[in-house]
Motif scaffolding. Structure first.
Motif, PDB file in Angstrom:
ATOM      1  N   VAL A 138     -31.246  28.439 133.691  1.00 43.17           N
ATOM      2  CA  VAL A 138     -31.742  28.428 133.014  1.00 43.17           C
ATOM      3  C   VAL A 138     -32.048  30.123 131.722  1.00 43.17           C
ATOM      4  O   VAL A 138     -31.753  29.966 130.792  1.00 43.17           O
ATOM      5  CB  VAL A 138     -33.156  28.691 132.734  1.00 43.17           C
ATOM      6  N   LEU A 139     -31.454  30.852 132.672  1.00 45.77           N
ATOM      7  CA  LEU A 139     -31.475  33.140 131.675  1.00 45.77           C
ATOM      8  C   LEU A 139     -30.252  32.493 131.533  1.00 45.77           C
ATOM      9  O   LEU A 139     -30.160  33.583 130.641  1.00 45.77           O
ATOM     10  CB  LEU A 139     -31.507  33.941 133.375  1.00 45.77           C
ATOM     11  N   ALA A 140     -29.349  32.333 131.832  1.00 44.78           N
ATOM     12  CA  ALA A 140     -27.861  32.018 131.131  1.00 44.78           C
ATOM     13  C   ALA A 140     -28.124  31.936 130.015  1.00 44.78           C
ATOM     14  O   ALA A 140     -26.891  32.002 129.676  1.00 44.78           O
ATOM     15  CB  ALA A 140     -26.818  31.801 132.685  1.00 44.78           C
ATOM     16  N   SER A 153     -40.070  34.092 129.805  1.00 49.87           N
ATOM     17  CA  SER A 153     -41.653  34.950 131.055  1.00 49.87           C
ATOM     18  C   SER A 153     -41.622  34.141 132.575  1.00 49.87           C
ATOM     19  O   SER A 153     -40.636  33.095 131.984  1.00 49.87           O
ATOM     20  CB  SER A 153     -43.067  34.976 130.919  1.00 49.87           C
ATOM     21  N   GLN A 154     -41.648  33.661 133.514  1.00 49.56           N
ATOM     22  CA  GLN A 154     -42.145  33.273 134.464  1.00 49.56           C
ATOM     23  C   GLN A 154     -43.095  31.686 134.305  1.00 49.56           C
ATOM     24  O   GLN A 154     -42.502  31.051 134.043  1.00 49.56           O
ATOM     25  CB  GLN A 154     -42.465  33.971 135.648  1.00 49.56           C
ATOM     26  N   GLN A 155     -43.560  32.100 133.192  1.00 47.13           N
ATOM     27  CA  GLN A 155     -44.556  30.940 132.573  1.00 47.13           C
ATOM     28  C   GLN A 155     -43.457  29.714 132.030  1.00 47.13           C
ATOM     29  O   GLN A 155     -43.546  28.529 132.182  1.00 47.13           O
ATOM     30  CB  GLN A 155     -45.627  30.900 132.459  1.00 47.13           C
ATOM     31  N   ALA A 156     -42.922  30.526 130.766  1.00 53.40           N
ATOM     32  CA  ALA A 156     -41.570  29.950 130.106  1.00 53.40           C
ATOM     33  C   ALA A 156     -40.933  29.105 131.244  1.00 53.40           C
ATOM     34  O   ALA A 156     -40.331  27.990 131.035  1.00 53.40           O
ATOM     35  CB  ALA A 156     -41.124  30.304 129.108  1.00 53.40           C
ATOM     36  N   ARG A 182     -39.340  22.503 135.248  1.00 49.75           N
ATOM     37  CA  ARG A 182     -40.437  21.560 135.680  1.00 49.75           C
ATOM     38  C   ARG A 182     -40.813  22.691 137.334  1.00 49.75           C
ATOM     39  O   ARG A 182     -41.342  21.328 138.031  1.00 49.75           O
ATOM     40  CB  ARG A 182     -40.368  20.242 135.508  1.00 49.75           C
ATOM     41  N   MET A 183     -40.652  23.567 137.749  1.00 48.68           N
ATOM     42  CA  MET A 183     -41.600  23.618 138.748  1.00 48.68           C
ATOM     43  C   MET A 183     -42.910  24.865 138.758  1.00 48.68           C
ATOM     44  O   MET A 183     -42.831  25.768 138.295  1.00 48.68           O
ATOM     45  CB  MET A 183     -40.440  25.088 139.268  1.00 48.68           C
ATOM     46  N   ASP A 184     -43.281  24.741 139.543  1.00 46.30           N
ATOM     47  CA  ASP A 184     -44.852  25.164 139.610  1.00 46.30           C
ATOM     48  C   ASP A 184     -44.600  27.404 139.831  1.00 46.30           C
ATOM     49  O   ASP A 184     -43.582  27.092 140.096  1.00 46.30           O
ATOM     50  CB  ASP A 184     -45.510  24.337 141.441  1.00 46.30           C
ATOM     51  N   LYS A 185     -45.657  27.092 139.608  1.00 38.83           N
ATOM     52  CA  LYS A 185     -46.107  28.637 139.363  1.00 38.83           C
ATOM     53  C   LYS A 185     -45.848  29.314 140.574  1.00 38.83           C
ATOM     54  O   LYS A 185     -44.905  30.507 140.506  1.00 38.83           O
ATOM     55  CB  LYS A 185     -47.151  29.303 139.180  1.00 38.83           C
ATOM     56  N   VAL A 186     -45.635  29.047 141.444  1.00 40.80           N
ATOM     57  CA  VAL A 186     -45.840  29.470 143.003  1.00 40.80           C
ATOM     58  C   VAL A 186     -43.899  29.789 143.491  1.00 40.80           C
ATOM     59  O   VAL A 186     -43.255  31.054 143.740  1.00 40.80           O
ATOM     60  CB  VAL A 186     -46.239  29.238 144.305  1.00 40.80           C
ATOM     61  N   THR A 187     -43.244  28.731 143.246  1.00 37.29           N
ATOM     62  CA  THR A 187     -42.286  28.541 143.453  1.00 37.29           C
ATOM     63  C   THR A 187     -41.203  29.144 142.543  1.00 37.29           C
ATOM     64  O   THR A 187     -40.316  29.855 143.151  1.00 37.29           O
ATOM     65  CB  THR A 187     -41.766  26.893 143.178  1.00 37.29           C
ATOM     66  N   VAL A 188     -41.490  29.382 141.522  1.00 38.64           N
ATOM     67  CA  VAL A 188     -40.940  30.315 140.160  1.00 38.64           C
ATOM     68  C   VAL A 188     -41.107  31.766 140.643  1.00 38.64           C
ATOM     69  O   VAL A 188     -40.206  32.615 140.525  1.00 38.64           O
ATOM     70  CB  VAL A 188     -41.016  29.972 138.973  1.00 38.64           C
ATOM     71  N   ASN A 216     -42.948  42.160 128.343  1.00 36.51           N
ATOM     72  CA  ASN A 216     -42.531  41.485 127.237  1.00 36.51           C
ATOM     73  C   ASN A 216     -43.643  41.975 126.359  1.00 36.51           C
ATOM     74  O   ASN A 216     -44.931  41.806 125.805  1.00 36.51           O
ATOM     75  CB  ASN A 216     -43.738  39.888 128.099  1.00 36.51           C
ATOM     76  N   PRO A 217     -43.174  42.325 124.938  1.00 35.07           N
ATOM     77  CA  PRO A 217     -43.250  43.010 123.444  1.00 35.07           C
ATOM     78  C   PRO A 217     -43.984  42.071 122.772  1.00 35.07           C
ATOM     79  O   PRO A 217     -45.268  42.423 122.237  1.00 35.07           O
ATOM     80  CB  PRO A 217     -41.871  42.793 122.741  1.00 35.07           C
ATOM     81  N   HIS A 218     -44.982  40.703 123.372  1.00 30.98           N
ATOM     82  CA  HIS A 218     -45.569  39.790 122.518  1.00 30.98           C
ATOM     83  C   HIS A 218     -46.436  39.685 123.477  1.00 30.98           C
ATOM     84  O   HIS A 218     -47.501  38.383 123.209  1.00 30.98           O
ATOM     85  CB  HIS A 218     -44.173  38.257 122.467  1.00 30.98           C
ATOM     86  N   ASP A 219     -46.173  39.537 124.937  1.00 32.40           N
ATOM     87  CA  ASP A 219     -47.726  39.742 125.499  1.00 32.40           C
ATOM     88  C   ASP A 219     -47.896  40.185 126.787  1.00 32.40           C
ATOM     89  O   ASP A 219     -47.080  41.150 127.977  1.00 32.40           O
ATOM     90  CB  ASP A 219     -47.614  38.424 126.303  1.00 32.40           C
ATOM     91  N   GLN A 220     -48.250  41.526 126.986  1.00 38.29           N
ATOM     92  CA  GLN A 220     -48.455  42.562 127.648  1.00 38.29           C
ATOM     93  C   GLN A 220     -48.374  42.856 128.989  1.00 38.29           C
ATOM     94  O   GLN A 220     -48.917  43.465 130.115  1.00 38.29           O
ATOM     95  CB  GLN A 220     -49.298  43.718 126.905  1.00 38.29           C
ATOM     96  N   ARG A 221     -49.379  41.300 129.457  1.00 34.52           N
ATOM     97  CA  ARG A 221     -49.833  40.733 130.731  1.00 34.52           C
ATOM     98  C   ARG A 221     -48.384  40.218 131.561  1.00 34.52           C
ATOM     99  O   ARG A 221     -48.746  39.794 132.364  1.00 34.52           O
ATOM    100  CB  ARG A 221     -51.508  39.567 130.339  1.00 34.52           C
ATOM    101  N   SER A 222     -47.235  39.663 130.257  1.00 38.10           N
ATOM    102  CA  SER A 222     -46.080  39.277 131.256  1.00 38.10           C
ATOM    103  C   SER A 222     -45.250  40.257 131.652  1.00 38.10           C
ATOM    104  O   SER A 222     -44.896  40.582 130.518  1.00 38.10           O
ATOM    105  CB  SER A 222     -46.314  38.183 130.854  1.00 38.10           C
TER     106      SER A 222
END
Length: 150
Positions: A45-47, A53-56, A62-68, A86-92
């Protein structure tokens, strides 16, 4: 009363087929590149685009947060992925492939396509197209149930 015969239950058969194909691929990726399936999915996906972000990535794969999270940590530790603010979200953070990650992708992608070709060698192009179409329809139908459940 209806009787459920598991071997004839389509969700079960789909799961069995998916597990068998995934196991073939997982074994190959692990042996050739030391990658687990979740790690390969993130690399792929990154390629295909910009940092994510990990959330995206979780939504996209379609993997859960822990797996990602575990896959991302493993890839960062191996120097295949880097974290950037992340320039759009300093929390991620945004995850991006490093040059080593890009080189790995360039090695794995042809092998992935070859495995796909070998798995589907006994199928006609028309059948593969039908399967793709049916899988898309199945995913759309299941997505409707996800909305209902929330």
């Amino acid at each position: 009363m209806s009787t459920l015969h598991l071997d004839g239950f389509l969700p079960y058969r789909l799961s069995i087929a998916s597990n068998r194909v995934s196991n073939v691929i997982a074994t190959a990726y692990q042996a050739m590149f030391g990658l687990k399936i979740p790690e390969w999915r993130l690399v792929a996906v990154l390629a295909e685009g910009e940092g994510m972000s990990q959330q995206a990535l979780g939504v996209m794969t379609r993997m859960d947060k822990v797996t990602v999270s575990r896959a991302a940590i493993g890839l960062v530790e191996r120097g295949l992925v880097k974290r950037e603010p992340n320039p759009h979200d300093q929390r991620s953070h945004l995850l991006r492939l490093t040059r080593s990650g890009e080189e790995l992708y360039e090695q794995v992608a042809p092998k992935a396509l070859e495995l796909e070709r070998r798995i589907f060698a006994e199928f006609e192009e028309k059948e593969i197209g039908q399967l793709r179409s049916m899988l898309e329809r199945l995913e759309d139908a299941a997505a409707g149930f996800e909305v209902e459940a929330t």
